[in-house]
Design a protein around this motif. Structure first.
Motif, PDB file in Angstrom:
ATOM      1  N   LYS A   5       0.825  -1.210   0.000  1.00  0.00           N
ATOM      2  CA  LYS A   5       0.000   0.000   0.000  1.00  0.00           C
ATOM      3  C   LYS A   5       0.859   1.260   0.000  1.00  0.00           C
ATOM      4  N   ASP A   6       2.163   1.088   0.140  1.00  0.00           N
ATOM      5  CA  ASP A   6       3.082   2.232   0.144  1.00  0.00           C
ATOM      6  C   ASP A   6       3.515   2.536  -1.289  1.00  0.00           C
ATOM      7  N   ASP A   7       3.437   3.790  -1.683  1.00  0.00           N
ATOM      8  CA  ASP A   7       3.857   4.132  -3.045  1.00  0.00           C
ATOM      9  C   ASP A   7       4.660   5.423  -3.098  1.00  0.00           C
ATOM     10  N   ASP A   8       5.274   5.797  -1.983  1.00  0.00           N
ATOM     11  CA  ASP A   8       6.029   7.044  -1.941  1.00  0.00           C
ATOM     12  C   ASP A   8       7.495   6.876  -2.321  1.00  0.00           C
ATOM     13  N   MET A   9       7.984   5.633  -2.371  1.00  0.00           N
ATOM     14  CA  MET A   9       9.394   5.408  -2.697  1.00  0.00           C
ATOM     15  C   MET A   9       9.492   4.973  -4.150  1.00  0.00           C
TER      16      MET A   9
END
Length: 395
Positions: A208-212
Motif C-alpha cells: 500500500k506504500d507508493d512514496d518510494m
C-alpha cells in the motif's frame, strides 16, 4: 515512505574463476577450521566440491565436510552438523550450493552457539542468539538469495513443518558467484529458481506504500530483466551473459534493496511453505501455484498497484477506463509466463492430483499456527482467508 535501514555487508566476488579466491577470503574472515556443507549432486558432479576442498587443503585451512542437504533442507541434518562442528572445533561454515545448503549452514551456525535446541529459534520460543559461527557461500544455484540475505528456512520432518528465521547476523561474510557453475542446471530448476527470486521482489512490490518511487522502479526493472534472462538461458543453458543476470539478480532481489522504504507482505511465501512442507515440492514451483490465486483474492486492496505491475512488468495494455481489467490482464500474463517456463499455476498442476479438503484444512491450520496467527500486509489474511486462497488454487 517508511523509514528503513539498508544493511548488506556481504562481500561479493563475482565472475569466472572466482572460486579461486576462497582461501584468502576464508582467512580474511577468521576461518581456521571449516565445515564445507553441500548437497551432493551438482557440486559433486561438476567437480566444484573437490576443487574447493583442494584449494583449502593447499592453502593450509583445516576442514571437514557434511553433505546430504536436500531441497526444503531438513532439521535432522542441521542437528547432525551442529554436533559435528562442536566435536571438530569448527569456527567457520562454507556452504557450497544453493539456497537450501546456505539455509542449512545458517541453522548449523546458530545451533553451535546456542544452549537451547536450534528449532526453538525457528518456533519463536528461544531468545535471539548473541552470536553465531560465520557463514559464507560458493553459490551454484541462484534462487533463494540466501547468499546475501538475513533469512533461513528449515523443514522439521516431524510433522512436515517448514519455518523461517531472520537475523542480520546471519548475512554471509562473502559470496563467491561464478555463473559458469550454473550452466548445467536443469530447465525446471532454472525456472523454479527464477520464480523464487522474482517472488522475493513481488512480495515487496505489492504494497500500500507508493512514496518510494526509486525502489519501485528498481523492482520493476529487476523483474523485467529476469523475465528476459530466463528465456535466454532456457534456449541456451551456457549463455554466460544471461546466467550472470540471473545469478546477480537473485542476490539483489532478496538482500533488501527492492524493499527499501516500503512494507513487505510475504503471504505467498507463508502459504507456500505449507505446500512444500506437506508435499515436499520445489519451493519456486509452489510459489507459482499459489500466487495467481493470492493475487486475485487481494487485488481489490490495491487495484492501482496491480495495474501498474500489469503494464510496467508484464507489458499489458493500460485500459485507463478499467483499472481492474488491466490488473487482471497482468495476473493472466503472469500465468502465461509461468506456463511458458514450465511452472504450474495451481496446486493440481503442482502435485499431479486433486488436493483433498482435509489437506487444505491441515495446511490452513499450520499456516495460521493453529488459528492464532495472520499473515500478509497488503491484505491481512486470517485462517478463513488462507483456506479460501488454497481452495481457489486447487486447479
Amino acid at each position: 515512505m517508511k523509514d528503513f535501514i539498508y544493511y548488506a555487508p556481504t562481500e561479493v566476488v563475482f565472475g569466472k574463476q572466482s572460486e579461486e579466491q576462497v582461501v584468502p577470503l576464508v582467512k580474511k574472515y577468521g576461518g581456521t577450521k571449516v565445515l564445507v556443507h553441500y548437497g551432493g549432486k551438482s557440486a559433486v558432479r561438476s567437480g566444484l566440491l573437490d576443487k574447493i576442498c583442494g584449494l583449502l587443503r593447499e592453502g593450509g585451512v583445516g576442514f571437514i565436510t557434511l553433505g546430504g542437504v536436500v531441497p526444503n533442507p531438513r532439521l535432522s541434518l542441521a542437528r547432525q552438523g551442529i554436533e559435528l562442528c562442536r566435536k571438530e572445533g569448527v569456527d567457520f561454515i562454507l556452504a557450497v550450493g544453493g539456497g537450501s545448503v546456505i539455509d542449512s549452514a545458517k541453522c548449523i551456525a546458530y545451533g553451535v552457539c546456542m544452549d537451547d535446541d536450534v528449532w526453538n529459534l525457528y518456533l519463536g520460543k528461544a531468545q535471539a542468539p548473541a552470536r553465531m559461527l560465520p557463514v559464507a557461500s560458493v553459490l551454484t544455484i541462484p534462487a533463494a538469495g540466501s547468499e546475501m540475505s538475513e533469512s533461513s528456512v528449515i523443514t522439521n520432518e516431524e510433522g512436515g513443518v517448514k519455518l523461517g528465521y531472520s537475523n542480520n547476523m546471519s548475512r554471509p561474510k562473502f559470496a563467491i558467484m561464478n555463473p559458469e557453475h550454473t550452466f548445467t542446471l536443469p530447465p525446471y530448476q532454472t525456472a523454479a529458481g527464477v520464480t523464487d527470486m522474482m517472488m522475493h521482489t513481488m512480495e515487496r512490490y505489492f504494497t500500500k506504500d507508493d512514496d518510494m518511487d526509486f525502489t519501485t522502479d528498481i523492482a520493476e526493472a529487476a523483474l523485467r530483466n529476469i523475465k528476459t534472462a530466463v528465456f535466454a538461458v532456457l534456449r541456451n543453458p551456457e549463455d554466460y551473459r544471461y546466467r550472470a543476470q540471473i545469478m546477480w539478480g537473485g542476490s539483489l532481489m532478496h538482500n533488501g534493496l527492492t524493499g527499501c522504504g516500503i512494507s513487505d507482505d510475504w503471504a505467498t511465501h507463508q502459504l507456500e511453505h505449507e505446500l512444500s512442507g506437506m508435499f515436499d515440492v520445489t519451493h519456486g514451483a509452489g510459489l507459482a501455484a499459489i500466487w495467481p490465486s493470492w493475487a486475485r483474492y487481494v487485488m481489490s486492496e490495491r487495484i492501482s498497484r496491480f495495474a501498474r505491475f500489469a503494464v510496467n512488468v508484464m507489458g499489458a495494455p493500460n485500459d485507463f477506463s478499467d483499472p481492474e481489467g488491466t490488473a487482471l490482464k497482468g495476473i493472466e500474463a503472469m500465468e502465461r509466463f509461468y506456463h511458458a517456463i514450465g511452472m504450474p499455476v495451481n496446486i493440481k498442476e503442482l502435485i499431479g492430483r486433486d488436493i483433498t479438503d482435509e489437506e487444505i484444512k491441515e495446511m490452513t491450520r499450520k499456516c495460521s499456527r493453529n488459528y492464532t496467527a495472520t499473515c500478509g500486509c497488503l491484505k491481512v489474511l486470517h485462517a478463513e482467508d488462507m483456506e479460501a486462497i488454497y481452495n481457489m488454487a486447487r486447479g
